[in-house]
Design a protein around this motif. Sequence first.
Motif, short mmCIF file in Angstrom:
data_model
loop_
_atom_site.label_atom_id
_atom_site.label_comp_id
_atom_site.label_asym_id
_atom_site.label_seq_id
_atom_site.Cartn_x
_atom_site.Cartn_y
_atom_site.Cartn_z
N UNK A 57 0.64 -0.79 -0.37
CA UNK A 57 0.56 -0.06 0.20
C UNK A 57 0.47 1.04 -0.08
N UNK A 58 2.05 1.27 0.88
CA UNK A 58 2.96 2.56 0.74
C UNK A 58 4.21 3.16 -0.38
N UNK A 59 3.91 2.25 -1.40
CA UNK A 59 4.70 1.92 -2.50
C UNK A 59 4.03 1.90 -3.59
N UNK A 60 2.66 2.46 -3.63
CA UNK A 60 1.32 2.52 -4.68
C UNK A 60 0.75 3.86 -4.08
N UNK A 61 -0.04 4.51 -4.84
CA UNK A 61 -1.10 5.12 -3.69
C UNK A 61 -2.21 4.53 -5.14
N UNK A 62 -3.04 4.21 -3.59
CA UNK A 62 -4.13 3.37 -4.15
C UNK A 62 -5.74 4.41 -4.53
N UNK A 63 -6.45 4.19 -5.07
CA UNK A 63 -7.76 5.54 -5.02
C UNK A 63 -8.73 4.48 -4.58
N UNK A 64 -9.65 5.78 -3.99
CA UNK A 64 -10.49 5.04 -2.90
C UNK A 64 -9.99 5.04 -1.34
N UNK A 65 -10.96 3.91 -0.48
CA UNK A 65 -10.04 4.27 0.86
C UNK A 65 -10.43 2.79 1.18
N UNK A 66 -9.37 2.44 2.12
CA UNK A 66 -8.59 1.22 2.34
C UNK A 66 -10.19 -0.01 3.56
N UNK A 67 -10.12 -1.01 3.80
CA UNK A 67 -10.60 -1.42 4.55
C UNK A 67 -10.46 -1.52 6.22
N UNK A 68 -8.52 -0.76 6.36
CA UNK A 68 -9.07 -0.14 7.91
C UNK A 68 -10.36 0.85 7.93
N UNK A 69 -10.26 1.73 6.97
CA UNK A 69 -10.99 3.16 7.11
C UNK A 69 -11.92 3.57 7.85
N UNK A 70 -13.35 1.67 7.18
CA UNK A 70 -14.28 1.67 7.14
C UNK A 70 -14.96 0.93 7.73
N UNK A 71 -16.67 1.43 8.32
CA UNK A 71 -17.18 -0.01 9.09
C UNK A 71 -17.37 -1.30 8.83
N UNK A 72 -17.44 -1.62 10.24
CA UNK A 72 -18.01 -3.58 10.27
C UNK A 72 -18.70 -3.20 8.95
N UNK A 73 -19.79 -2.64 8.77
CA UNK A 73 -20.55 -3.45 8.21
C UNK A 73 -20.58 -2.79 6.76
N UNK A 74 -19.56 -1.92 6.68
CA UNK A 74 -19.24 -1.64 5.44
C UNK A 74 -18.26 -2.68 4.79
N UNK A 75 -17.13 -3.08 5.84
CA UNK A 75 -16.54 -4.15 5.63
C UNK A 75 -17.31 -5.49 4.95
N UNK A 76 -18.21 -5.47 5.48
CA UNK A 76 -19.41 -6.39 5.13
C UNK A 76 -19.78 -6.86 3.94
N UNK A 77 -19.92 -5.58 3.53
CA UNK A 77 -20.56 -5.43 2.82
C UNK A 77 -19.57 -5.52 0.81
N UNK A 78 -18.10 -4.74 1.47
CA UNK A 78 -16.97 -4.74 0.44
C UNK A 78 -17.02 -6.30 -0.03
N UNK A 79 -16.71 -7.57 1.24
CA UNK A 79 -16.79 -9.02 0.84
C UNK A 79 -17.68 -9.43 0.61
N UNK A 80 -18.92 -8.88 0.18
CA UNK A 80 -20.63 -9.25 -0.25
C UNK A 80 -19.72 -9.18 -1.51
N UNK A 81 -19.90 -8.04 -2.49
CA UNK A 81 -19.04 -7.41 -3.46
C UNK A 81 -18.21 -8.43 -3.95
N UNK A 82 -16.82 -8.73 -3.63
CA UNK A 82 -16.06 -9.33 -3.63
C UNK A 82 -17.54 -11.15 -4.32
N UNK A 83 -17.68 -11.89 -2.93
CA UNK A 83 -18.48 -12.43 -3.32
C UNK A 83 -18.71 -12.63 -4.87
N UNK A 84 -19.70 -11.30 -4.90
CA UNK A 84 -20.83 -11.81 -6.11
C UNK A 84 -20.25 -11.07 -7.60
#
Length: 334
Positions: A57-84
């Motif tokens: 992560x610190x070697x190349x700037x990514x767009x968006x936000x990391x999981x670290x800055x999301x709530x528990x519910x938001x992280x769960x939705x990201x994982x649901x999005x990955x699964x689908x």
Amino acid sequence: MKKSILTLLVAVFPFWGFSQDVTIAKRFINSLSAEQKATIVQDFNADTRDDFHFLPWSSFERQGLPLKELSTNQKALVHQLLQSSLSASGYQQTTEIIALEKVLAASSGDPVYRDPERYYVSIYGNPAQDDVWMWTFAGHHISLHFTTVADSVSYTPRFFGSNPGRISEGERKGFSPLVNEEDLGLQLINMLNKEQRKKAIFNEKAYNDIVSYNKPTAEKLAPEGILVGNLTNPQKKLLMDLIYEYASTIPAEQAMNRMSSIRNEEMDELLFAWAGATTLGKAHYYRIQGKTFLIEFDNSQNNANHIHSVWRDFDGDFGRDLLKEHYANHKHSH
């Protein structure tokens, strides 16, 4: 071998894919604060849409936000999005690669640099209103891009890596998220006879990385290697099994369609090329190049225990071919 239940998956989940992605993406966007949304959701035509990398992560700037800055519910939705957006095995590989950050943190003593929460999510366009949008999930050794254009989805570029390539000690000794991609490649090169190997092995030394690297547009590489027409039927089957290891990371129906297209439209042009050693534990590289796509696999770094692999589409990365057709049809209809 993993992914052997593809036909069953198609029967059970025939429509698993973009329709579900849209629903989950809307829920995810609605869960964001105004500040989060301003960082994660960008205009579809933003200049950064085809930026990607697979460094930490610190070697190349990514767009968006990391999981670290999301709530528990938001992280769960990201994982649901990955699964689908992925197949069951594709999602499993993704989570296994993320888990290796903990292994690296323990071995390096640097949990900040090796942080499994530093995987970033970003969205381009508005899935609630537009039929053209993209979402990405990216961090160390993972770079996933899902571009929806009307009722079609592009899944490339798609990068998976593994460090260590295989865990060398402890309870998980021998484990690798990319074990089949490596083992089938080695099996195929060692299945070739002497004359076939002369054609397939184009360099005695492996590359130190994938050649396409993180270029926004993939270019066709030199036509090195052995043509599929010079393989026996068992060797051809093994080559297709190897390609399928990569294709089957996406939802089953799309994987089946892509494999069918490769068999019917570009089998005669497929090239399997190898560089480096032909034994596990020594640096090796291979690529499979067709008319429309490129697969690269490299295990050279860290004493041949650090894997990089990628699927690139020459015209289709970031949905470029789908977008071209969509905009042409849209212009024509008006």
